[in-house]
Design an enzyme around this catalytic site. Structure first.
Site, short mmCIF file in Angstrom:
data_model
loop_
_atom_site.label_atom_id
_atom_site.label_comp_id
_atom_site.label_asym_id
_atom_site.label_seq_id
_atom_site.Cartn_x
_atom_site.Cartn_y
_atom_site.Cartn_z
N GLU A 148 35.71 98.04 -2.61
CA GLU A 148 35.99 98.75 -1.04
C GLU A 148 36.90 100.05 -1.37
O GLU A 148 37.73 100.49 -2.25
CB GLU A 148 37.30 97.71 -0.73
CG GLU A 148 37.94 98.30 0.78
CD GLU A 148 38.83 97.31 1.37
OE1 GLU A 148 39.32 96.30 0.60
OE2 GLU A 148 39.28 97.53 2.36
N HIS A 170 39.29 103.04 6.73
CA HIS A 170 39.52 103.68 5.33
C HIS A 170 38.73 105.02 5.51
O HIS A 170 38.37 105.55 4.32
CB HIS A 170 39.05 103.09 4.42
CG HIS A 170 40.25 101.63 3.96
ND1 HIS A 170 39.84 100.92 2.75
CD2 HIS A 170 41.23 101.32 4.67
CE1 HIS A 170 40.88 99.96 2.87
NE2 HIS A 170 41.76 100.43 4.07
N ASP A 192 35.68 99.26 4.97
CA ASP A 192 36.97 98.88 5.79
C ASP A 192 37.01 100.16 7.05
O ASP A 192 37.08 101.15 6.53
CB ASP A 192 38.07 98.74 5.10
CG ASP A 192 39.48 98.24 5.98
OD1 ASP A 192 39.60 98.92 7.14
OD2 ASP A 192 40.04 97.58 5.50
N ASP A 213 45.08 104.28 8.56
CA ASP A 213 44.65 102.90 8.21
C ASP A 213 45.88 102.05 8.53
O ASP A 213 46.64 101.30 7.87
CB ASP A 213 44.60 102.94 6.85
CG ASP A 213 44.14 101.26 6.16
OD1 ASP A 213 43.27 100.60 7.05
OD2 ASP A 213 44.53 100.93 5.23
N HIS A 257 35.38 95.14 6.09
CA HIS A 257 36.65 94.61 6.70
C HIS A 257 36.61 95.18 7.89
O HIS A 257 36.67 96.41 8.29
CB HIS A 257 37.51 95.22 5.83
CG HIS A 257 38.07 94.28 4.69
ND1 HIS A 257 38.68 94.71 3.74
CD2 HIS A 257 37.37 93.23 4.25
CE1 HIS A 257 38.87 93.69 2.66
NE2 HIS A 257 38.09 92.89 3.08
N LYS A 297 38.68 103.87 -0.09
CA LYS A 297 39.73 104.19 0.93
C LYS A 297 40.23 105.57 0.80
O LYS A 297 39.95 106.22 -0.24
CB LYS A 297 41.03 103.43 0.59
CG LYS A 297 42.08 103.61 1.56
CD LYS A 297 43.12 102.53 1.40
CE LYS A 297 44.16 102.54 2.57
NZ LYS A 297 45.29 101.47 2.54
N TRP A 355 39.82 95.89 -4.36
CA TRP A 355 40.50 97.19 -3.78
C TRP A 355 41.63 97.24 -4.46
O TRP A 355 42.48 96.49 -4.71
CB TRP A 355 40.66 96.83 -2.18
CG TRP A 355 41.64 98.00 -1.82
CD1 TRP A 355 41.11 99.15 -1.46
CD2 TRP A 355 42.95 97.81 -1.78
NE1 TRP A 355 42.17 99.99 -1.06
CE2 TRP A 355 43.30 99.42 -1.45
CE3 TRP A 355 44.10 97.25 -1.82
CZ2 TRP A 355 44.73 99.82 -1.12
CZ3 TRP A 355 45.45 97.41 -1.65
CH2 TRP A 355 45.74 98.87 -0.95
N ASP A 381 40.57 92.17 8.49
CA ASP A 381 41.58 92.78 7.70
C ASP A 381 42.61 93.59 8.46
O ASP A 381 42.65 94.71 8.71
CB ASP A 381 40.86 93.77 6.67
CG ASP A 381 41.93 94.11 5.82
OD1 ASP A 381 43.26 93.50 5.62
OD2 ASP A 381 41.58 94.98 4.94
C1 RNT Z 1 43.99 97.85 1.98
C2 RNT Z 1 42.87 97.02 2.14
C3 RNT Z 1 42.62 95.74 1.79
C4 RNT Z 1 43.77 94.91 1.78
C5 RNT Z 1 43.71 93.45 1.62
C6 RNT Z 1 44.97 92.79 1.99
O1 RNT Z 1 44.07 98.94 2.81
O2 RNT Z 1 42.17 97.19 3.40
O3 RNT Z 1 41.55 95.30 1.94
O4 RNT Z 1 44.08 95.20 3.35
O5 RNT Z 1 43.09 93.36 0.64
ZN ZN Z 2 40.37 96.23 3.61
#
Ligand code: RNT
Ligand code: ZN
Length: 500
Positions: free
Chosen positions: A304, A342, A339, A374, A366, A306, A263, A407
């Site tokens: 990941e 996100h 996540d 977020d 996550h 976002k 990420w 997370d």
């Molecule tokens: C950030 C992401 C990522 C972090 C971690 C610490 O928005 O969610 O995954 O939170 O890697």
């Molecule tokens: Zn995350």
């Protein structure tokens, strides 16, 4: 059915469906369910169904035959020992396969994120400097872990409160340096910098997941893998490759696959002039990182996505479409990661899980709690967490198709408690999903019985799930609800408050 009785004090009450729902539940369950006539099974009665069916419902746990076709209404058996002997309470659909029942434990792997303990600071940069790169902790509650030893001690405390099987989730910034292994920059990290974490995991039977750290570092310009500056981009590619090698080491040492999540917070605060260039560079960088050799059975690189972050409100390079397309076109070497903080606020990851599982053999999550954005609040036992876990369970996610990690990071409350509440809530939601008669509900959907589907789904919400959860905690040798927070308070008094 009539011969089964619950006992409250000296009085005997019949156990009926009506007495197991609504206001009377705590009353009956807080006493005990005792046995009558030498039979130690207690069953619920649905009232509107043929009673003889339910006589047959009284199956032996662990026997598939006995439970065959009997998953409605909820022939799960919860064993409770009390002064009156052993009672078995029917509840939900407990998986009857040997894996779950015979051990009396569910193997629910959840990856505990190390970064809740120290507000995502890590050990490789100046901890007094603010976080950069699109994430931020808020709050200044005393007791933050400042050293690897403190972080490990705090994690031990959390692990002692949490049922289920656990992994820990590390970031590259948690490398441990000492006199023999002095500080190196992130592009030069080696497996040996994580040897102490391996020892920690081995001593506790834990697996480990890993994350390259593409934030809070002077080499963020502020972009990393998408930087137009070739020197910057190369530095971060080298960091990614080093992390592949470390992930392979963690997986080999611990005998469990290691999910390695990529990420970056790369993006722009305001309207960009070029949206594609950064994405082309990000894609090329991930290609280079994943050209480092690794065994895909052991190392599971993830991308990941976002939607936006602090300071990158207008545009993120690793958007949902970018990350998902990358994973789809590179199925033989990585998996997608979602996540649930996100996405746009009305999107839900619970609905995205079955969509992705229709295409990908394996995905990663996550689990967090977004409030308006977020915000990474502590995970609650709320509707979306429950819905996510239902999808994990009914899509076969517990058979290795969904890698679950937490997370979130809250620096405004006791961090041990924050960690524990979130971890236990995900376990609770998974267990609750396992106690749901999915086959029967699906049957109602598939035969267009939507009226009854609504009725049954609503009734499920007030079943005495807390009793099943308590039993699960007991079998896992961890405190039931109400029993662990006193210990957190003691730990705060004796340990955390002394960290000034
Ligand atoms: C950030 C992401 C990522 C972090 C971690 C610490 O928005 O969610 O995954 O939170 O890697
Ligand atoms: Zn995350």
């Amino acid at each position: 059915m009539k011969k089964y009785r619950s006992s409250v004090g000296q009085r005997i009450y019949p156990v009926e469906y009506s007495s197991m729902t609504g206001n009377t539940v705590p009353h009956v369950l807080n006493s005990f369910i005792s046995l009558d006539g030498g039979d130690d099974y207690v069953s619920r009665e649905s009232g509107n169904r043929n009673e003889s069916t339910y006589q047959d419902n009284v199956g032996s746990p662990g026997s598939d035959e006995a439970l065959q076709g009997q998953d409605f209404p909820f022939p799960t058996v919860l064993v409770q020992d009390n002064v009156f002997g052993r009672a078995r309470l029917h509840y939900g659909w407990w998986p009857s396969s040997g894996l779950y029942w015979s051990k009396g434990l569910l193997t629910l792997d959840i990856s505990l994120h190390c970064w809740q303990g120290d507000d995502v600071r890590g050990f490789d940069t100046d901890p007094t400097k603010p976080l950069t790169g699109g994430i931020q902790t808020t709050g200044n509650y005393p007791g933050r872990a400042r050293t690897p030893e403190e972080l490990m001690a705090d994690m031990d405390k959390v692990l002692s409160f949490c049922p289920g099987t656990k992994k820990i989730n590390l970031h590259a910034s948690y490398a441990i340096f000492d006199e023999e292994k002095p500080w190196v920059d992130r592009d030069k990290l080696e497996p040996k910098h994580f040897k102490k974490w391996v020892d920690f995991c081995k001593a506790r039977g834990l697996g480990a997941d890993f994350n390259p750290t593409f934030f809070s570092h002077p080499k963020c310009d502020p972009l990393t893998l998408a930087s137009p500056n070739e020197e910057t981009r190369k530095f971060w590619v080298e960091h990614g490759k080093a992390c592949i090698r470390i992930s392979q080491y963690l997986a080999e040492e611990l005998g469990q696959p290691c999910t390695m999540n990529i990420w970056t917070g790369d993006g722009f605060k305001d309207v960009p002039a070029d949206r594609k260039g950064p994405r082309d560079r990000y894609k090329a960088s991930i290609d280079e990182i994943l050209s480092e050799p690794y065994d895909f059975k052991l190392v599971k690189p993830c991308i990941e996505s976002k939607v936006f972050g602090i300071g990158v409100e207008a545009y993120t390079v690793g958007s949902a479409e970018f990350a998902l397309s990358y994973a789809a076109f590179n199925r033989e070497k990585c998996i997608p990661l979602m996540d649930n903080g996100h996405y746009h606020p009305t999107e839900v990851v619970s609905d995205k899980i079955p969509a992705l599982l229709a295409f990908f053999p394996e995905i990663a999550l996550h689990i967090t709690r977004p409030i308006r954005w977020d915000s990474d609040h502590v995970v609650l036992f709320d509707d979306e967490t429950k819905e996510i876990c239902k999808e994990i369970v009914r899509c076969g996610g517990l058979d290795g198709r969904v890698n679950i990690a937490l997370d979130y990071f809250d620096a405004s409350i006791n961090r041990i408690s924050a960690w524990t509440v979130g971890f236990r809530n995900v376990e609770k939601a998974l267990l609750s999903a396992l106690c749901t008669p999915h086959t029967a509900l699906k049957e109602l959907q598939d035969t267009n019985q939507f009226t009854e589907l609504m009725v049954r789904q609503e009734e499920l919400k007030t079943l005495p799930f807390g009793e099943v959860w308590d039993e699960y905690c007991r079998r896992n040798g961890v405190p039931v609800d109400g029993a662990w927070f006193e210990e957190v308070k003691k730990y705060e008094q004796n340990v955390l408050s002394k960290r000034i």
